[in-house]
Design an enzyme around this catalytic site. Structure first.
Site, PDB file in Angstrom:
ATOM      1  N   HIS A   1      -0.529 -24.526   4.580  1.00  0.00           N
ATOM      2  CA  HIS A   1       0.937 -24.646   4.581  1.00  0.00           C
ATOM      3  C   HIS A   1       1.420 -25.974   5.154  1.00  0.00           C
ATOM      4  CE1 HIS A   1       0.840 -23.242   8.813  1.00  0.00           C
ATOM      5  NE2 HIS A   1       2.046 -23.763   8.920  1.00  0.00           N
TER       6      HIS A   1
ATOM      7  N   GLU B   1       0.449 -26.628  21.090  1.00  0.00           N
ATOM      8  CA  GLU B   1       1.454 -25.570  21.071  1.00  0.00           C
ATOM      9  C   GLU B   1       1.631 -25.053  22.493  1.00  0.00           C
ATOM     10  OE1 GLU B   1       1.170 -22.815  17.407  1.00  0.00           O
ATOM     11  OE2 GLU B   1      -0.873 -23.439  17.729  1.00  0.00           O
TER      12      GLU B   1
ATOM     13  N   LYS C   1      -3.705 -24.420  22.211  1.00  0.00           N
ATOM     14  CA  LYS C   1      -2.645 -23.452  22.496  1.00  0.00           C
ATOM     15  C   LYS C   1      -2.332 -23.570  23.993  1.00  0.00           C
ATOM     16  CE  LYS C   1      -3.080 -20.584  18.594  1.00  0.00           C
ATOM     17  NZ  LYS C   1      -2.027 -20.940  17.643  1.00  0.00           N
TER      18      LYS C   1
ATOM     19  N   ASP D   1      -9.362 -22.416  13.092  1.00  0.00           N
ATOM     20  CA  ASP D   1      -7.973 -22.024  12.814  1.00  0.00           C
ATOM     21  C   ASP D   1      -7.117 -23.240  12.442  1.00  0.00           C
ATOM     22  OD1 ASP D   1      -5.752 -20.253  12.723  1.00  0.00           O
ATOM     23  OD2 ASP D   1      -5.157 -20.836  14.745  1.00  0.00           O
TER      24      ASP D   1
ATOM     25  N   LYS E   1       4.885 -29.227   4.383  1.00  0.00           N
ATOM     26  CA  LYS E   1       5.842 -29.804   5.337  1.00  0.00           C
ATOM     27  C   LYS E   1       6.236 -31.195   4.857  1.00  0.00           C
ATOM     28  CE  LYS E   1       3.861 -27.476   9.413  1.00  0.00           C
ATOM     29  NZ  LYS E   1       4.799 -26.728  10.230  1.00  0.00           N
TER      30      LYS E   1
ATOM     31  N   ARG F   1       0.828  -1.217   0.000  1.00  0.00           N
ATOM     32  CA  ARG F   1       0.000   0.000   0.000  1.00  0.00           C
ATOM     33  C   ARG F   1       0.858   1.261   0.000  1.00  0.00           C
ATOM     34  NH1 ARG F   1      -5.325  -0.735   2.937  1.00  0.00           N
ATOM     35  NH2 ARG F   1      -5.930  -2.774   2.222  1.00  0.00           N
TER      36      ARG F   1
ATOM     37  N   HIS G   1      -5.403 -27.692   8.844  1.00  0.00           N
ATOM     38  CA  HIS G   1      -4.208 -28.526   9.000  1.00  0.00           C
ATOM     39  C   HIS G   1      -4.501 -29.932   9.540  1.00  0.00           C
ATOM     40  CE1 HIS G   1      -2.626 -24.619   8.336  1.00  0.00           C
ATOM     41  NE2 HIS G   1      -2.561 -24.233   9.584  1.00  0.00           N
TER      42      HIS G   1
ATOM     43  N   LYS H   1      -4.659 -18.969   3.454  1.00  0.00           N
ATOM     44  CA  LYS H   1      -5.665 -19.446   4.400  1.00  0.00           C
ATOM     45  C   LYS H   1      -6.217 -18.240   5.162  1.00  0.00           C
ATOM     46  CE  LYS H   1      -5.442 -22.034   8.732  1.00  0.00           C
ATOM     47  NZ  LYS H   1      -5.041 -21.092   9.756  1.00  0.00           N
TER      48      LYS H   1
HETATM   49  C1  BG6 Z   1      -1.606 -21.279  11.441  1.00  0.00           C
HETATM   50  C2  BG6 Z   1      -2.538 -20.912  12.568  1.00  0.00           C
HETATM   51  O1  BG6 Z   1      -2.336 -21.613  10.288  1.00  0.00           O
HETATM   52  O2  BG6 Z   1      -0.802 -22.384  11.838  1.00  0.00           O
HETATM   53  C3  BG6 Z   1      -1.754 -20.610  13.839  1.00  0.00           C
HETATM   54  O3  BG6 Z   1      -3.290 -19.769  12.192  1.00  0.00           O
HETATM   55  C4  BG6 Z   1      -0.843 -21.767  14.186  1.00  0.00           C
HETATM   56  O4  BG6 Z   1      -2.634 -20.341  14.938  1.00  0.00           O
HETATM   57  C5  BG6 Z   1       0.010 -22.133  12.977  1.00  0.00           C
HETATM   58  O5  BG6 Z   1      -0.008 -21.392  15.279  1.00  0.00           O
HETATM   59  C6  BG6 Z   1       0.818 -23.383  13.252  1.00  0.00           C
HETATM   60  O6  BG6 Z   1       1.718 -23.582  12.198  1.00  0.00           O
HETATM   61  P1  BG6 Z   1       3.088 -24.345  12.429  1.00  0.00           P
HETATM   62  O7  BG6 Z   1       3.669 -24.502  11.072  1.00  0.00           O
HETATM   63  O8  BG6 Z   1       3.902 -23.479  13.338  1.00  0.00           O
HETATM   64  O9  BG6 Z   1       2.732 -25.642  13.107  1.00  0.00           O
END
Ligand code: BG6
Length: 498
Positions: free
Chosen positions: A186, A224, A347, A243, A190, A53, A248, A156
């Site tokens: 993503h 996490e 989390k 999320d 991996k 921007r 994932h 995402k």
């Molecule tokens: C993201 C989520 O898509 O993936 C996050 O929005 C999460 O909340 C993250 O922490 C985890 O990714 P990774 O690669 O660190 O396991």
């Protein structure tokens, strides 16, 4: 089994990076592109046009990129590669107030000496901007594939529920074919996720026992130690289920449960993932409490440090948004009939650990006092490993067994360590979308979680609290089918004991 790409076989192209000054671009995309360049994986003729921007000169932008690389690669990097990489980079200001911004971008991109004409657009922008950006690109003819390819990456989340995902799909497919759309999850980039399918199907040892005849239940978990950090507002409008599980974790489950694809082509792999996702039984909302569980972290201690609870961080004591989400799922097909899949994400748990844990049925020989069941575990992160727990006689005069663990690292010293985005960006340039989501996968995933998200949103009863840094709340036991089943606490030996 191998698949490698010769950079000479990648078409000359330009990557147009929307949202280039944002966090994803700084921390992941730019460093990943740099590493691909350093590894000799980028085609010689490849340019990067960052779109932001702000009105920034090219010089200032290149200095900014240097800062991103310095922050990421603290041990330094090769100067020759740096100079080659920096020469690929350009900047284009797309001020939101500028009605002609896209026309100017087209004029800018028309310089063929600087910008190879195959164009990949990476939309690292707010989800509400995905459809408008595609529309604008189309409006000025920048999606026209008459002479060169055009690809669009959508970050995402693809929608916030089934209806909004379908609306987004409807608006972008006015301008794009499915083969031009690259939807990101993503986790698929991996290496450890790609390994699930390979380890399952390239080992005769594993495949015959990977079914309801031998397996008692499967756990797919991601925990996490981190909290929601600065993303409180985003998180409170999203929650753990949307999320992590919608994307994932369900992808991890699809790779764990899918049938052998007929070949390794993107279409064949995705077809099998779609089949298995669509075979997951809808979660019975009428009996939600035995099928889904949510909780929020409260004040606690993580690695010796006191941390606040989610509601305090948010500054709103009334939120019922979950930071811990778990589901019990069944796959209604011949391989999996009756086998529960327990999936969870959290989390601020005691450990950062993503893995698949499979418990096998009771063995034929049961010694007095019972015999422990076998576990097979695939560690995704932090350790990429395969572990098996088996029973073995304790040497000595008595007939007694104990559990021993066979532990093999999937990652060995000297192996390449790549970021998921490196694989995804490379595949984008190659035109291989197997590591990206098909719309049917996205829809199946929303279809599954939507009823739970909706039911939880209207249920304002206080949500179960777990102290930050603790293990799973005991009350999550309600979703388990049998008294002797519960979350495996850790991947280490004894990690199934509570
Ligand atoms: C993201 C989520 O898509 O993936 C996050 O929005 C999460 O909340 C993250 O922490 C985890 O990714 P990774 O690669 O660190 O396991």
């Amino acid at each position: 089994m191998t698949k490698t790409t010769d950079p000479k076989k990648i078409d000359p192209c330009t990557l147009v990076l929307f949202g280039a000054s944002g966090n994803l671009s700084r921390v992941k995309l730019m460093p990943s592109l740099f590493r691909l360049d350093a590894a000799g994986r980028l085609p010689e003729q490849m340019a990067i046009l960052s779109v932001g921007r702000g009105e920034v000169t090219r010089e200032a932008w290149l200095a900014d990129i240097k800062g991103m690389l310095d922050a990421k690669f603290k041990k330094g990097y090769d100067q020759t590669v740096f100079e080659r990489f920096i020469a690929r980079n350009h900047y284009h200001a797309n001020a939101p107030t500028d009605a002609d911004a896209f026309t100017k971008m087209k004029a800018n991109l028309a310089d063929e000496k600087v910008f190879p004409q195959n164009l990949a657009y990476f939309l690292s922008v707010r989800p509400v901007d995905f459809a408008p950006v595609v529309e604008q690109l189309s409006g000025v003819g920048l999606l026209d594939e008459t002479n060169h390819w055009r690809r669009v990456v959508i970050e995402k989340p693809f929608g916030t529920d089934l209806a909004s995902a379908q609306a987004l799909q409807a608006s972008i497919t006015k301008h794009l074919k499915e083969s031009q759309i690259y939807r990101i999850d993503h986790y698929l980039g991996k290496s450890a996720l790609q390994n699930i399918m390979l380890q399952r199907f390239t080992n005769t040892l594993l495949e015959p026992i990977w079914n309801k005849d031998f397996i008692d239940h499967v756990q797919i978990t991601n925990t996490e130690m981190l909290g929601v950090g600065e993303r409180t507002q985003f998180y409170d409008s999203t929650g753990a289920l949307r999320d992590m599980i919608q994307s994932h974790i369900l992808q991890t489950m699809a790779l764990t449960a899918m049938e052998l694809p007929k070949d390794l082509s993107p279409d064949s792999i995705r077809a099998e993932k779609i089949k298995v996702l669509e075979a997951i039984r809808p979660i019975p909302v009428a009996d939600l409490k035995h099928n889904a569980f949510r909780a929020q972290y409260a004040t606690g201690e993580v690695q010796g440090e006191k941390v606040p609870g989610y509601l305090e961080e948010l500054g709103d004591k009334t939120s019922v948004v979950e930071t811990y989400a778990a589901l019990k799922l069944f796959v209604d097909n011949p391989r999996w009939q009756g086998v529960p899949f327990y999936i969870r994400t959290a989390k601020r748990l005691h450990d950062a650990d993503t893995r698949i844990s499979i418990r096998f049925k009771k063995s034929a020989l049961q010694l007095a006092g019972g015999t422990e069941q076998n576990w097979l575990m695939l560690g995704i992160q932090p350790r990429e490993c395969i572990k098996m727990e088996i029973q073995s006689k304790i040497p000595g005069l008595d007939i007694k067994t104990r559990t021993i663990q066979m532990d093999a690292a999937n990652r060995q010293d000297g192996d390449e360590s790549i970021d998921a985005y490196e694989a995804l960006l490379l595949n984008l340039m190659e035109g291989d979308n197997s590591l990206y989501l098909h719309i049917s996968e996205v829809e199946a995933q929303w279809r599954l979680v939507d009823p739970v998200v909706k039911a939880w949103a209207v249920d304002k009863a206080p949500v179960c609290q777990y102290p930050a840094g603790s293990a799973d709340p005991e009350t999550s036991k309600v979703i388990f089918e049998h008294e002797d089943q519960f979350w495996r606490y850790s991947i280490e030996l004894g990690g199934d004991k509570h």
